[in-house]
Scaffold this active site. Structure first.
Site, PDB file in Angstrom:
ATOM      1  N   HIS A  76       0.857  -1.179   0.000  1.00  0.00           N
ATOM      2  CA  HIS A  76       0.000   0.000   0.000  1.00  0.00           C
ATOM      3  C   HIS A  76       0.896   1.233   0.000  1.00  0.00           C
ATOM      4  CE1 HIS A  76      -3.784   2.134   1.566  1.00  0.00           C
ATOM      5  NE2 HIS A  76      -2.855   3.062   1.490  1.00  0.00           N
ATOM      6  N   HIS A 135       1.242   5.208  -2.080  1.00  0.00           N
ATOM      7  CA  HIS A 135       0.702   6.197  -3.020  1.00  0.00           C
ATOM      8  C   HIS A 135       1.846   6.805  -3.825  1.00  0.00           C
ATOM      9  CE1 HIS A 135      -3.427   6.548  -1.216  1.00  0.00           C
ATOM     10  NE2 HIS A 135      -2.787   5.985  -0.198  1.00  0.00           N
ATOM     11  N   HIS A 158      -9.825   2.137   0.920  1.00  0.00           N
ATOM     12  CA  HIS A 158      -9.403   2.720   2.202  1.00  0.00           C
ATOM     13  C   HIS A 158     -10.613   2.706   3.132  1.00  0.00           C
ATOM     14  CE1 HIS A 158      -6.017   4.365  -0.055  1.00  0.00           C
ATOM     15  NE2 HIS A 158      -5.485   4.803   1.071  1.00  0.00           N
ATOM     16  N   GLU A 217      -9.589   3.332   8.448  1.00  0.00           N
ATOM     17  CA  GLU A 217      -8.293   3.959   8.767  1.00  0.00           C
ATOM     18  C   GLU A 217      -8.560   4.948   9.911  1.00  0.00           C
ATOM     19  OE1 GLU A 217      -6.660   6.454   5.658  1.00  0.00           O
ATOM     20  OE2 GLU A 217      -4.668   6.484   6.564  1.00  0.00           O
ATOM     21  N   HIS A 250      -5.700  -0.180   5.251  1.00  0.00           N
ATOM     22  CA  HIS A 250      -5.593   0.137   6.691  1.00  0.00           C
ATOM     23  C   HIS A 250      -6.514  -0.766   7.531  1.00  0.00           C
ATOM     24  CE1 HIS A 250      -3.124   3.637   5.684  1.00  0.00           C
ATOM     25  NE2 HIS A 250      -3.995   3.868   4.711  1.00  0.00           N
ATOM     26  N   ASP A 257       2.760   3.644   2.766  1.00  0.00           N
ATOM     27  CA  ASP A 257       1.685   4.596   2.488  1.00  0.00           C
ATOM     28  C   ASP A 257       2.183   5.840   1.726  1.00  0.00           C
ATOM     29  OD1 ASP A 257      -0.977   5.233   2.469  1.00  0.00           O
ATOM     30  OD2 ASP A 257      -1.081   5.937   4.540  1.00  0.00           O
TER      31      ASP A 257
HETATM   32  O1  LIG Z   1      -3.484   7.402   4.213  1.00  0.00           O
HETATM   33  C1  LIG Z   1      -4.246   7.840   3.336  1.00  0.00           C
HETATM   34  N1  LIG Z   1      -5.590   7.761   3.484  1.00  0.00           N
HETATM   35  C2  LIG Z   1      -6.480   8.237   2.574  1.00  0.00           C
HETATM   36  N2  LIG Z   1      -6.093   8.839   1.433  1.00  0.00           N
HETATM   37  C3  LIG Z   1      -4.761   8.966   1.227  1.00  0.00           C
HETATM   38  C4  LIG Z   1      -3.793   8.482   2.131  1.00  0.00           C
HETATM   39  N3  LIG Z   1      -2.582   8.761   1.618  1.00  0.00           N
HETATM   40  C5  LIG Z   1      -2.782   9.392   0.451  1.00  0.00           C
HETATM   41  N4  LIG Z   1      -4.092   9.532   0.200  1.00  0.00           N
HETATM   42  C6  LIG Z   1      -4.762  10.200  -0.924  1.00  0.00           C
HETATM   43  O2  LIG Z   1      -4.711   9.357  -2.060  1.00  0.00           O
HETATM   44  C7  LIG Z   1      -4.466  10.170  -3.201  1.00  0.00           C
HETATM   45  C8  LIG Z   1      -4.019   9.329  -4.365  1.00  0.00           C
HETATM   46  O3  LIG Z   1      -2.780   8.733  -4.178  1.00  0.00           O
HETATM   47  C9  LIG Z   1      -3.485  11.179  -2.668  1.00  0.00           C
HETATM   48  O4  LIG Z   1      -3.422  12.323  -3.508  1.00  0.00           O
HETATM   49  C10 LIG Z   1      -4.081  11.499  -1.324  1.00  0.00           C
HETATM   50  O5  LIG Z   1      -5.106  12.473  -1.467  1.00  0.00           O
END
Ligand SMILES: O=c1[nH]cnc2c1ncn2[C@@H]1O[C@H](CO)[C@@H](O)[C@H]1O
Length: 344
Positions: A1, A3, A198, A201, A222, A280
């Site tokens: 996981h 991004h 998601h 979380e 998460h 993450d």
């Molecule tokens: O931990 C997280 N929880 C929810 N959304 C997230 C997390 N980390 C990043 N992003 C969101 O996912 C988009 C696409 O990659 C990112 O731009 C951010 O807005």
């Protein structure tokens, strides 16, 4: 996981900021990291605001989008990762055919479709140069239901051209799950596109229930708050539902209590749940996979055996086709000195 847009090298942000004349909150890697990254808990909403500090330097630029994907593979290879599924929102990197145009950019000519094409090129060049395997997951955003149907169409168009799954990211507390997200996930299921969401979380167990029952998710992003609903937790344990956990992230987004003795991972480990350890957003958390492994080892008392079990879980729950999944598992069994087909 992990991004993609949370895993950009600060040097690359500075390079494109300068080249494109886009103001950034710092001129050196140190200054930039000082403002973008952090090490004391914020809320998820505050954390998500960090992206606005640097995304304008990258979004809308073809070279930047291709390069962040390429460099991402390089970074993972250096960390010793042999297979990775990286996720991002094509819309958040575009500046054309996207409403609203994100990050206060002027309208340009980079569409979400071309973003996926460029990320694919970067990932594939990286695979070739760094000799690891990279696949991608396209994110719907909780607060932008109007993008979701295009996200699933892009998953279909690029299915198996690095794209293996759909995700739903962003702030799970914004509102109920919009019908557009549901429709996108229905279509994904119909077309054999894998699904992760998601959920749990920072949100309650009901978000996880919905991800499973309505969105038909195959993994949970998460999922820490599942423990607040023991019946749901037992059900998911028995179904071997995979939880994509991110230890350092879970503290910095306020998802979990900063006291590791109370961390959900301790319960997951005791119950031999199906979960993985992930970074993450390593740029924002100023981290690497080492950081999360160190936490697991030092603060959660992970043994060598548990690390192996967790990575085998991750491979088993990956979104690779069966044959490639078997190859990945064989590599792990071999590296871990385990007998293939009979992991003990
Ligand atoms: O931990 C997280 N929880 C929810 N959304 C997230 C997390 N980390 C990043 N992003 C969101 O996912 C988009 C696409 O990659 C990112 O731009 C951010 O807005």
């Amino acid at each position: 996981h992990v991004h993609l847009d949370g895993a950009i090298k600060p040097e690359t942000i500075l390079h494109f900021g300068k080249k494109r004349g886009i103001p950034l909150p710092g001129d050196t890697v140190e200054d930039l990291l000082e403002l973008i990254s952090y090490s004391e808990p914020l809320t998820l909403t505050q954390f998500l605001e960090k992206f606005a500090l640097y995304m304008p330097a990258i979004a809308g630029d073809r070279d930047a989008v291709r390069r962040i994907a390429y460099e991402f593979v390089e970074t993972k290879a250096k960390e010793g990762v042999i297979y990775v599924e990286v996720r991002y929102s094509p819309h958040l990197l575009a500046n054309c055919k996207v409403h609203p145009v994100p990050w206060d950019q002027e309208e340009g000519d980079l569409t979400p479709d071309e973003v996926v094409h460029l990320v694919n090129q970067g990932l594939q060049d990286g695979e070739r140069d760094f000799n690891i395997k990279a696949r991608s997951i396209l994110c719907c955003m909780r607060h932008m239901p109007s993008w979701s149907l295009e996200v699933v169409e892009l998953c279909k168009k690029y299915q198996n051209n690095t794209v293996v799954a759909i995700d739903l990211a962003g702030d799970e507390l914004v509102s109920e799950t919009f019908p557009e997200h549901r429709k996108a996930y229905e279509e994904a299921e119909r077309c054999g596109i894998h699904r992760t969401v998601h959920a749990g979380e920072v949100g309650p167990p009901s978000v996880i229930k919905e991800a499973i029952n309505v969105l038909k998710t195959e993994r949970i992003g998460h999922g820490y708050h599942v423990l607040e609903d023991p019946a749901l937790y037992r059900e998911l344990l028995s179904k071997k539902m995979h939880f994509e956990t991110c230890p350092w992230s879970s503290i910095l987004t306020g998802a979990c209590d900063p006291d590791f003795r109370k961390h959900p991972l301790i319960q997951f480990r005791k119950d031999k749940a199906n979960y993985s350890l992930n970074t993450d957003d390593p740029l924002v958390f100023n981290s690497s996979i080492e950081t999360d492994y160190r936490i697991a080892k030092q603060s959660l008392d992970f043994t060598e055996e548990e690390f192996k079990r967790v990575n085998i879980n991750a491979a088993q729950s990956s979104f690779l086709p069966e044959k490639e999944k078997k190859e990945l598992l064989s590599k792990l069994y071999e590296a871990y000195g385990m007998v293939p087909n009979n992991p003990s």
